[in-house]
Design a protein around this motif. Structure first.
Motif, PDB file in Angstrom:
ATOM      1  N   THR A  98       0.821  -1.195   0.000  1.00  0.00           N
ATOM      2  CA  THR A  98       0.000   0.000   0.000  1.00  0.00           C
ATOM      3  C   THR A  98       0.865   1.259   0.000  1.00  0.00           C
ATOM      4  O   THR A  98       1.803   1.365   0.785  1.00  0.00           O
ATOM      5  N   THR A  99       0.552   2.193  -0.891  1.00  0.00           N
ATOM      6  CA  THR A  99       1.365   3.397  -0.993  1.00  0.00           C
ATOM      7  C   THR A  99       0.787   4.543  -0.175  1.00  0.00           C
ATOM      8  O   THR A  99       0.808   5.689  -0.587  1.00  0.00           O
ATOM      9  N   SER A 100       0.200   4.202   0.958  1.00  0.00           N
ATOM     10  CA  SER A 100      -0.215   5.231   1.907  1.00  0.00           C
ATOM     11  C   SER A 100      -0.062   4.589   3.277  1.00  0.00           C
ATOM     12  O   SER A 100       0.247   3.400   3.364  1.00  0.00           O
ATOM     13  N   ILE A 101      -0.264   5.362   4.321  1.00  0.00           N
ATOM     14  CA  ILE A 101      -0.139   4.757   5.637  1.00  0.00           C
ATOM     15  C   ILE A 101      -1.307   3.785   5.808  1.00  0.00           C
ATOM     16  O   ILE A 101      -2.465   4.182   5.657  1.00  0.00           O
ATOM     17  N   PRO A 102      -1.014   2.510   6.067  1.00  0.00           N
ATOM     18  CA  PRO A 102      -2.094   1.518   6.136  1.00  0.00           C
ATOM     19  C   PRO A 102      -3.167   1.922   7.135  1.00  0.00           C
ATOM     20  O   PRO A 102      -2.888   2.581   8.136  1.00  0.00           O
ATOM     21  N   LYS A 103      -4.373   1.477   6.836  1.00  0.00           N
ATOM     22  CA  LYS A 103      -5.555   1.979   7.524  1.00  0.00           C
ATOM     23  C   LYS A 103      -5.552   1.850   9.035  1.00  0.00           C
ATOM     24  O   LYS A 103      -6.061   2.700   9.720  1.00  0.00           O
ATOM     25  N   CYS A 104      -5.042   0.749   9.539  1.00  0.00           N
ATOM     26  CA  CYS A 104      -5.169   0.643  10.991  1.00  0.00           C
ATOM     27  C   CYS A 104      -3.866   1.015  11.698  1.00  0.00           C
ATOM     28  O   CYS A 104      -3.602   0.555  12.793  1.00  0.00           O
ATOM     29  N   TYR A 105      -3.080   1.822  11.032  1.00  0.00           N
ATOM     30  CA  TYR A 105      -1.850   2.287  11.661  1.00  0.00           C
ATOM     31  C   TYR A 105      -1.782   3.809  11.630  1.00  0.00           C
ATOM     32  O   TYR A 105      -2.481   4.465  10.875  1.00  0.00           O
ATOM     33  N   ARG A 106      -0.861   4.335  12.452  1.00  0.00           N
ATOM     34  CA  ARG A 106      -0.612   5.754  12.460  1.00  0.00           C
ATOM     35  C   ARG A 106       0.885   5.920  12.242  1.00  0.00           C
ATOM     36  O   ARG A 106       1.691   5.192  12.820  1.00  0.00           O
ATOM     37  N   ALA A 107       1.248   6.852  11.385  1.00  0.00           N
ATOM     38  CA  ALA A 107       2.665   7.065  11.136  1.00  0.00           C
ATOM     39  C   ALA A 107       3.246   7.922  12.241  1.00  0.00           C
ATOM     40  O   ALA A 107       2.771   9.021  12.503  1.00  0.00           O
ATOM     41  N   VAL A 108       4.254   7.410  12.925  1.00  0.00           N
ATOM     42  CA  VAL A 108       4.923   8.202  13.947  1.00  0.00           C
ATOM     43  C   VAL A 108       6.051   8.989  13.280  1.00  0.00           C
ATOM     44  O   VAL A 108       6.149  10.196  13.430  1.00  0.00           O
ATOM     45  N   VAL A 109       6.852   8.273  12.545  1.00  0.00           N
ATOM     46  CA  VAL A 109       7.926   8.927  11.801  1.00  0.00           C
ATOM     47  C   VAL A 109       7.992   8.294  10.421  1.00  0.00           C
ATOM     48  O   VAL A 109       7.802   7.089  10.269  1.00  0.00           O
ATOM     49  N   ILE A 110       8.220   9.116   9.436  1.00  0.00           N
ATOM     50  CA  ILE A 110       8.503   8.590   8.111  1.00  0.00           C
ATOM     51  C   ILE A 110       9.991   8.773   7.889  1.00  0.00           C
ATOM     52  O   ILE A 110      10.486   9.894   7.829  1.00  0.00           O
ATOM     53  N   HIS A 111      10.715   7.671   7.838  1.00  0.00           N
ATOM     54  CA  HIS A 111      12.167   7.779   7.806  1.00  0.00           C
ATOM     55  C   HIS A 111      12.708   8.067   6.419  1.00  0.00           C
ATOM     56  O   HIS A 111      13.698   8.755   6.278  1.00  0.00           O
ATOM     57  N   GLY A 112      12.081   7.522   5.420  1.00  0.00           N
ATOM     58  CA  GLY A 112      12.546   7.825   4.075  1.00  0.00           C
ATOM     59  C   GLY A 112      12.767   6.597   3.221  1.00  0.00           C
ATOM     60  O   GLY A 112      12.275   5.506   3.511  1.00  0.00           O
ATOM     61  N   PHE A 113      13.533   6.823   2.198  1.00  0.00           N
ATOM     62  CA  PHE A 113      13.685   5.876   1.104  1.00  0.00           C
ATOM     63  C   PHE A 113      14.562   4.680   1.486  1.00  0.00           C
ATOM     64  O   PHE A 113      15.627   4.850   2.087  1.00  0.00           O
ATOM     65  N   VAL A 114      14.116   3.507   1.157  1.00  0.00           N
ATOM     66  CA  VAL A 114      14.973   2.323   1.267  1.00  0.00           C
ATOM     67  C   VAL A 114      14.968   1.600  -0.067  1.00  0.00           C
ATOM     68  O   VAL A 114      13.944   1.544  -0.738  1.00  0.00           O
ATOM     69  N   GLU A 115      16.108   1.087  -0.440  1.00  0.00           N
ATOM     70  CA  GLU A 115      16.184   0.355  -1.705  1.00  0.00           C
ATOM     71  C   GLU A 115      17.203  -0.750  -1.570  1.00  0.00           C
ATOM     72  O   GLU A 115      18.091  -0.695  -0.732  1.00  0.00           O
ATOM     73  N   GLU A 116      17.039  -1.754  -2.355  1.00  0.00           N
ATOM     74  CA  GLU A 116      18.000  -2.858  -2.357  1.00  0.00           C
ATOM     75  C   GLU A 116      17.853  -3.582  -3.680  1.00  0.00           C
ATOM     76  O   GLU A 116      16.827  -3.466  -4.359  1.00  0.00           O
ATOM     77  N   LEU A 117      18.895  -4.319  -4.000  1.00  0.00           N
ATOM     78  CA  LEU A 117      18.911  -4.965  -5.302  1.00  0.00           C
ATOM     79  C   LEU A 117      19.744  -6.232  -5.187  1.00  0.00           C
ATOM     80  O   LEU A 117      20.796  -6.238  -4.546  1.00  0.00           O
ATOM     81  N   VAL A 118      19.236  -7.307  -5.735  1.00  0.00           N
ATOM     82  CA  VAL A 118      19.947  -8.581  -5.675  1.00  0.00           C
ATOM     83  C   VAL A 118      20.045  -9.134  -7.086  1.00  0.00           C
ATOM     84  O   VAL A 118      19.101  -9.030  -7.869  1.00  0.00           O
ATOM     85  N   VAL A 119      21.200  -9.694  -7.395  1.00  0.00           N
ATOM     86  CA  VAL A 119      21.437 -10.150  -8.758  1.00  0.00           C
ATOM     87  C   VAL A 119      21.800 -11.618  -8.746  1.00  0.00           C
ATOM     88  O   VAL A 119      22.433 -12.103  -7.822  1.00  0.00           O
ATOM     89  N   ASN A 120      21.377 -12.316  -9.741  1.00  0.00           N
ATOM     90  CA  ASN A 120      21.793 -13.704  -9.882  1.00  0.00           C
ATOM     91  C   ASN A 120      21.755 -14.085 -11.346  1.00  0.00           C
ATOM     92  O   ASN A 120      21.204 -13.374 -12.165  1.00  0.00           O
ATOM     93  N   GLU A 121      22.306 -15.262 -11.619  1.00  0.00           N
ATOM     94  CA  GLU A 121      22.166 -15.784 -12.951  1.00  0.00           C
ATOM     95  C   GLU A 121      20.772 -16.343 -13.106  1.00  0.00           C
ATOM     96  O   GLU A 121      20.192 -16.880 -12.170  1.00  0.00           O
ATOM     97  N   ASP A 122      20.239 -16.242 -14.296  1.00  0.00           N
ATOM     98  CA  ASP A 122      18.920 -16.780 -14.555  1.00  0.00           C
ATOM     99  C   ASP A 122      19.053 -18.261 -14.891  1.00  0.00           C
ATOM    100  O   ASP A 122      19.746 -18.612 -15.839  1.00  0.00           O
ATOM    101  N   PRO A 123      18.411 -19.132 -14.103  1.00  0.00           N
ATOM    102  CA  PRO A 123      18.544 -20.572 -14.350  1.00  0.00           C
ATOM    103  C   PRO A 123      18.185 -20.960 -15.788  1.00  0.00           C
ATOM    104  O   PRO A 123      18.708 -21.932 -16.318  1.00  0.00           O
ATOM    105  N   GLU A 124      17.297 -20.180 -16.363  1.00  0.00           N
ATOM    106  CA  GLU A 124      16.854 -20.486 -17.721  1.00  0.00           C
ATOM    107  C   GLU A 124      18.016 -20.410 -18.710  1.00  0.00           C
ATOM    108  O   GLU A 124      17.977 -21.000 -19.768  1.00  0.00           O
TER     109      GLU A 124
END
Lengths: 1083, 364
Positions: free
Chosen positions: A149-175
């Motif tokens: 969900t790209t908003s604060i989920p309905k039954c939660y309250r945002a205390v702090v919005i820390h910011g952007f997180v990203e990650e990336l994983v690479v592998n060979e394609d078995p195919e």
């Protein structure tokens, strides 16, 4: 040993016949987690085996718990030959790892085989016992919650919005491994499915670690994507927004906080740089910034990414217009200075946000009240890259079953390699960041990333909306402390976000500013483009509508660098054209802002496709859009002039019609009140059209269609003529239908509870090889328009309804093939109420607020009292046109018992017309009722007692699916965890499975079924924020083969109908909110 | 530009009843599109022919996928692939198993074998029902027959349980199974005036009264388990029916019976004299039908015999239905007053059912 996973295999049903001789199956089950495998006994000769196994226990690290899927394989025992696999079930046990989500996974799962599809079902129970982990150096991140969900989920309250997180994983394609040549397609597909499951598990764990590092406890707006790079490997990447969320225990406690969000709004443009406009010349383009960097190989990449040469390719795009009003300018500048100094004084606390986080991006599209202060406009960046084989020797040859298959991400493994996927994305993000800065914004919201890959060329794209955010949520500490020095008093409701964040005197681009039509104090641009959802407090006039720009460009087939160069050269033109189309269409609709803008550029062998979708609205704060003026080039010929004026009339008529259709009737405002110059309507200045053949013009590209009120279209060649025609060929949806690509339809707020999520896929083959751009455009346009028409037709029984979150994806699987995939949800609404609410604006914004967004769902009890949909849905009576032929659906769906005679009456009216045989109107069944409770007591008479047919007692609970973050008429009470599934389906008997359509239809239905089964097993009854991220379809009809890969994700939730909620709250404060879904009929 | 692939998949499976009907009626996609166009749907919705074609194809594909499940309706309820609301599931099943009157009249009482299946071409031509629809209906009959044929217990219950049909439709299927099992002749020209409903009514009465299941308790004799409770007629009962022959063979008994009936009905019938003259013929007919039922061949001809021996003579004398009813009532009841006759229960079991059947069969 921090975790114990327990699995029990209960039973199977509807298994396929594996032994032709007996027409039965001797099934047993292998349960595998990590390296440990358990087996059940063989249950002889049954298609509905009852294994009722013991608890199989796996003692594992929580790191493994996060990475590994539980793998259940159903096999047919064979005494003499190898056991045959029936199919598999992969269960992601992640939802069991955080305390608030599901506690047990239990239910029927479809047994899936990549060659045969679903083959029966298996009942499994899974539990996890977690021990306390005291290891500080832990690699796991159990406990971090993930939300799509790209908003604060309905039954939660945002205390702090820390910011952007990203990650990336690479592998060979078995195919693409050597072993693939000797193993079966099934083994290859399963290796791929398993690998991707592992990689996404790992990715999620790593992101979780980053979140913990930031001292957050959740990721919101989590978007994970796969790049199938073919030979060069497989990339799994994810972005999200780290937050600290608080579970709302009692909704009522938060009532006061939301009463007047506007008062808490603060304008604090805290930029890293006091001067918000560092590049005034180069890439500083107002609302859309693009960069095309092309790095053919490692050696060039550095230069190209940072050089100004490629930036000079960047067309200047602009939404604003030239005549910047001076009034109020100094005042504003002063304010800004004050703010800056104030910020510096208090130690630059907001800077902390920016500095600590490399990229001040949020993947959210809707925000807690007060967070979003100003919106600058859309920022985007693209880059063309050549894919290289992912050099990763550790993987070669160890793709078997061994445990050694730990995944390493590219960075850690090849830290000395400069050319990494990470670096590519970092480059693009940097670009985005600087664009945002140029717009005087310190943050980017509604941020997303995507790729398009064809052979070895890859276009990386990122886009978002530059914005100024209130620091309130962005840092830890007190929410309402002494940090805020300056509070802009009385920031008017519903227009604050429209006010320009950049300095008026030092504008980054030529823009046309006027005073805000709402508060009359601040400046606003004449047009606003954004990638976010419409803010809940925004004042909108009339309704919104889906606006699409569609474009194809032919490209020569080329190899490697030449290809990449060609693409890089084409991109600016495409962006320009797409932009022009959007602008034209927006004006044609009589609207002045776009929300949820998503521009997709797809690369194919011999063409590029551009598809932009957005929701157009009329923002009350922005000036009324001017019309479109057509100018002929050579005003010599009389008939030509006549033709032009005819066109002009048509356009004017269309605008007028659209205004009526979308109920756009802004209050007349006299010039004096506004006090800003309204430009001469007749003022003409010619717009430079891009000519594809003359590349020198590129530098002069001026996308700022400002400098005039009326939009001038110059018809100087047939191309332009076509363009104007295509503008007019866009057919509005039939009456009763609205469509948008945002979460909610602006101007509609009285949703009823019926929803229908769907996916539609079309693939067309272009007829000839020597196509022109023009013909291509026409084909593409036709394809999209027809697709929409088909959707309207199919869903006609739901009217009045709105297609929300319409998400088009284009891909070019082969030379002459175009594939368009659409996922959306149709939601019914109450027409009568809608008409009433559009009348009063103030009332409307109040009601809007109550229906749509997150903060208000914090107090659902208030909510249900005023927004429970009245179920007086005018079913068939009010729509006689639909009554005769298609009214069956709503009627049948609403009624629990269906009277066939009423069906017959209504349906037969036209059936009779076409049926010449009177005898085929049959007796018997027609007069009976379906529900047995009704049927059996009467008319049984002297018959022996009859058991009720088990029709009514269906065991399969309804699971709703929706791409939206909410369910109309219901309250989400619990988030059970993220659903992220990847499936491959392959066939070598395409014809027998009903051709490509039959194959894909079945597969998508199966994917839905598997998603629903997983949600149901978690104890949920809906998936929200559902998205089909990938649908890669390949066919080879001559070999009778086809293959398809689908990746879907969403949030599993438990929802309770608001009507049930009321009942419960009156009876007792029920803790156990058991969803009553058996009687539900929709989606 | 040609469409290679064109699909629509809803989370809730969309079912268009009108298209379902066309599909069930065996129309090809193109015919169905043409019929839909003629229904004026394009004008109503503003859709194009292309949209209609695509929509119809889509529905047909869905139905095709559902068909496998419809062959075993409980599977439709428990499967996970298609999310269909219960009311819609019931509708799908009910409609799928609904048959055409014209078709059922052609195959009622015939052996549901390959041989009959070959005749479907002719039936299709004769009835104007598409061959595809004929095949579906025939296969439905056969499938239901196969499943319940060997089953013990109430026929209607069994059908309802395994095919989840409505009570009404389940009863119809019970009749079809019953007729197919006993191979009653229904195709003779004489019987053409009878509707399926007439036969179904008779079948129901016969199942209730003349089968093993009708006796009320399961037979203790292990051999008799070979007989199905509801599907086969009670052999012992048929054997016993020979005993009724005395009613016509014994001249005194016959005369006494006649006088009892005549006394009771004098002045009450508009066709009294015709009744009086025909009494012996009619009585002989009815009793002989009973006596002959020991032979399978004669069982098959039951309806032919009833029409020949009773319905036709009465009809040629223009008996009104009310008179037939009065006569049959009196005819059955009077036997109780015959002192020399010892098979009262047998008589009631036979005549009770037969009376109901005859009244139903007696029309133009």
């Amino acid at each position: 040993m921090p975790g114990k996973l327990k699995v029990k295999i209960v039973a199977g049903r509807h298994l396929p016949v594996m032994d032709r001789a007996s027409d039965l199956t001797d099934a047993f089950v292998e349960v595998k987690f990590g390296n440990t495998t358990f087996k059940t006994d063989v249950y002889l000769k049954s298609l509905n085996p009852q294994w009722n196994s013991e608890w199989f226990k796996f003692e594992v690290d929580d790191e493994d718990l996060q990475d590994e899927p539980l793998q259940i394989t159903v096999l047919d025992h064979d005494t003499y030959s190898a056991n045959d696999a029936i199919g598999k079930v992969y269960i992601d046990i992640d939802p069991l790892l955080y305390s608030e989500a599901a506690t047990v996974i239990s239910g029927w799962f479809p047994i899936y085989d990549t060659i045969h599809g679903i083959r029966g079902e298996i009942n499994v129970v899974v539990k996890v016992d977690l021990f306390n982990d005291l290891n500080r150096f832990r690699q796991s991140s159990c406990g971090v919650k993930f939300f799509c969900t790209t908003s604060i989920p309905k039954c939660y309250r945002a205390v702090v919005i820390h910011g952007f997180v990203e990650e990336l994983v690479v592998n060979e394609d078995p195919e693409y491994q050597w072993i693939d040549r000797i193993r079966t397609p099934r083994a290859s597909n399963e290796a791929r499915q398993r690998l991707i499951s592992l990689m996404s598990g790992e990715l999620q764990r790593k992101i979780g670690l980053k979140v913990l590092e930031m001292r957050g406890n959740a990721v919101v707006g989590y978007l994970q994507c796969f790049d199938l790079e073919g030979e060069s490997g497989l990339v799994v990447r994810a972005i999200g927004t780290a937050c600290t969320l608080d579970k709302l225990s009692s909704p009522a406690t938060f009532l006061p906080a939301c009463n007047s969000p506007s008062k808490e709004m603060k304008e604090s443009p805290f930029n890293e740089d006091p001067n918000p406009n560092p590049h005034s010349s180069g890439p500083s383009t107002p609302l859309k910034n693009q960069t095309y960097s092309f790095s053919p190989s490692k050696s060039y990449s550095r230069q190209s990414s940072s050089s100004d040469t490629d930036l000079s390719l960047t067309p200047k795009t602009g939404m604003g217009s030239g005549s910047a009003g001076k009034e109020g300018g100094p005042f504003k500048a002063l304010l800004r200075q004050q703010t800056q100094s104030a910020l510096e004084q208090r130690g630059g606390s907001p800077h902390r946000f920016c500095r600590r986080r490399e990229f001040p991006f949020l993947t959210l599209t809707a925000f807690p009240p007060g967070l979003l202060v100003h919106v600058g406009g859309v920022v985007s960046a693209r880059s063309v890259k050549l894919l290289d084989r992912i050099h990763n020797p550790a993987f070669v040859g160890i793709m078997g079953n061994t445990r050694s298959y730990k995944l390493l991400d590219w960075n850690s493994f090849n830290s000395d390699e400069p050319e990494t996927r990470d670096a590519w994305w970092a480059e693009i993000r940097q670009e985005i960041k600087s664009h945002a800065k140029a717009l005087g914004c310190h943050a980017v919201v509604g941020y997303s990333e995507s790729t398009s890959i064809c052979e070895e060329v890859c276009i990386l794209s990122a886009s978002g909306t530059a914005a100024v955010l209130s620091p309130r949520f962005l840092q830890e500490g007190t929410v309402d402390g002494s940090l805020e020095q300056r509070v802009e008093e009385n920031l008017p409701v519903g227009c604050g976000f429209c006010h320009i964040p950049y300095d008026e005197l030092n504008m980054p681009f030529p823009a046309h500013l006027t005073h805000c039509y709402n508060c009359r104090k601040q400046k606003v641009p004449d047009v606003l483009f954004t990638t976010i959802d419409l803010p809940t407090d925004a004042v909108v006039i009339g309704k919104g509508c889906l606006i699409q720009a569609r474009l194809c460009r032919l490209k020569k087939k080329a190899q490697a660098e030449a290809n990449a160069t060609a693409i890089s050269n084409l991109l600016p033109f495409m962006e320009y054209e797409v932009h022009t189309q959007l602008m034209n269409k927006l004006k044609l609709k009589g609207m002045n802002a776009l929300f949820g803008l998503r521009i997709q550029i797809t690369v194919g062998e011999n063409m590029l496709m551009g598809l932009a979708s957005a929701t157009g609205v009329y923002l009350a704060a922005l000036p009324m859009p001017g019309g479109i003026q057509i100018a002929g080039k050579t005003p010599s010929d009389g008939s030509y002039e006549q033709h032009i004026s005819h066109m002009q009339k048509k356009i004017n008529d269309t605008i007028a019609k659209n205004k009526e259709l979308y109920e756009i009737n802004p209050p007349e405002v006299s010039e004096e009140i506004i006090g800003s110059p309204i430009p001469e309507p007749r003022q003409r200045s010619r717009l430079l059209r891009s000519q594809s053949e003359s590349s020198d013009e590129v530098t002069e590209l001026d996308l700022s269609h400002g400098k005039k009120d009326a939009f001038v279209l110059e018809i100087d060649d047939t191309d332009a003529m076509e363009d104007v025609h295509s503008l007019l060929t866009d057919v509005p949806p039939p009456s009763g239908f609205y469509s948008c690509n945002t979460e909610i339809m602006p101007g509609i707020n009285n949703w009823t509870s019926e929803i229908q999520m769907f996916t539609s896929v079309r693939v067309v083959r272009l007829s000839s090889l020597n196509l022109t751009n023009q013909a291509l455009n026409k084909n593409f346009n036709g394809l999209c328009e027809n697709l929409l028409k088909s959707l309207y037709f199919k869903l006609r029984s739901m009217t009045p309804c709105c297609l929300c979150h319409v998400n088009f994806t284009v891909s070019l699987p082969e030379d002459e093939l175009i594939q368009v995939t659409v996922t959306a949800v149709a939601i019914t609404f109450d027409k009568n109420q809608a008409l009433q609410t559009t009348k009063a604006h103030a009332e409307k914004s109040l009601q809007r607020a109550s229906t749509d967004n997150e903060e208000l769902l914090q107090f659902p009890l208030e909510l249900c009292s005023d927004s429970v949909p009245s179920h007086a849905f005018p079913a068939a009576k009010e729509h006689p046109e639909s009554a005769s032929s298609n009214s069956g659906t709503p009627a049948a769906q609403r009624a629990t018992s269906v009277d066939y005679s009423s069906f017959a009456d209504r349906c037969s009216s036209w059936i009779e017309l076409i049926k010449l045989k009177a005898q085929t109107i049959r007796r018997g069944s027609i007069k009976t009722t379906v529900t047995v409770e009704k049927a059996s007591p009467m008319g049984d008479g002297n018959f022996r007692n009859r058991s009720a047919p088990p029709c009514a007692g269906s065991t399969v609970g309804v699971v709703k699916m929706t791409p939206l973050s909410f369910i109309p008429g219901a309250k989400i009470t619990k988030y059970l965890g993220i659903i992220n599934m990847f499936f491959i389906r392959e066939t070598t008997s395409l014809r027998e499975e009903g051709g490509v359509s039959g194959f894909l239809h079945t597969f998508i239905a199966e994917v839905f079924a598997m998603v629903r089964a997983h949600v149901a097993a978690l104890g949920g009854n809906a998936v929200v924020s559902y998205i089909m991220k990938q649908c890669v379809f390949m066919e080879n009809p001559s070999k009778n083969q086809a293959q398809c890969l689908i990746n879907v994700s969403g949030d599993a939730v438990v929802f309770v109908r608001e009507s049930d909620l009321e009942v419960m709250s009156t009876q007792q404060p029920a803790v156990n909110c058991q969803p009553t879904c058996t009687g539900e009929v929709t989606t | 530009m040609t469409s290679e692939l064109d699909i629509f998949v809803g989370n809730t499976t969309l079912i268009d009843e009108d298209v379902y009907r066309l599909w069930l009626d065996g129309y090809s996609v193109n015919d169905a599109v043409a019929l839909r166009v003629r229904s004026g749907i394009l004008e109503q919705t503003g859709a194009t022919a292309g949209v209609l074609q695509s929509d119809t194809m889509d529905h047909y594909r869905t139905f095709h996928m559902l068909e496998r499940l419809l062959h075993a309706p409980p599977k439709l309820l428990h499967q996970l692939i298609f999310q269909i609301p219960p009311s819609r599931q019931a509708l799908l099943i009910e409609r799928y198993y609904t048959f055409d009157e014209a078709f059922v009249r052609e195959v009622l009482g015939k052996k549901l074998s390959k041989g009959t299946k070959k005749d479907l071409d002719d039936i299709s031509t004769k009835t104007g029902i598409t061959l595809k629809s004929c095949r579906r209906q025939f296969d439905n009959f056969k499938r239901v027959f196969k499943v319940v044929e060997e089953m013990r217990g109430s026929l209607v219950d069994n059908i309802q349980q395994h095919f989840l049909l409505s009570d009404r439709l389940a009863r119809d299927y019970a009749a079809i199974v019953f007729f197919a099992n006993n191979r009653f002749e229904t195709g003779k020209k004489k019987l053409q005036y009878l509707s399926f409903g007439d036969f179904a009514f008779c079948a129901e009465l016969m199942i209730q009264n003349w089968t093993l299941g009708a006796v009320g308790e399961a037979p203790t004799d292990p051999d008799s388990q070979m007989d199905d409770m509801d599907v086969d007629l009670d052999k012992e009962f048929l054997q016993d029916l020979k005993e009724l022959k005395v009613l016509v063979a014994d001249k005194d008994l016959l005369d006494l019976h006649k006088s009892l009936v005549c006394t009771a009905l004098r002045g009450k019938l508009s066709v009294f004299s015709e009744m009086e003259t025909n009494f012996k013929n009619l009585s002989r007919g009815l009793v002989n039908v009973a006596a002959k039922l020991t032979h399978n061949k004669d069982v098959r001809d039951l309806f032919v015999d009833l029409v020949e021996k009773f319905v036709e003579p009465c009809r040629s004398d223009h008996w009104p239905l009310s008179d037939v009813r009065l006569f049959l009532n009196q005819y059955s009841v009077s036997v109780h007053s015959l002192d020399g006759f010892r098979h009262q229960t047998l008589w009631d079991r036979y005549m009770g059912t037969l009376r109901g059947c005859l009244l139903r069969l007696y029309h133009d």
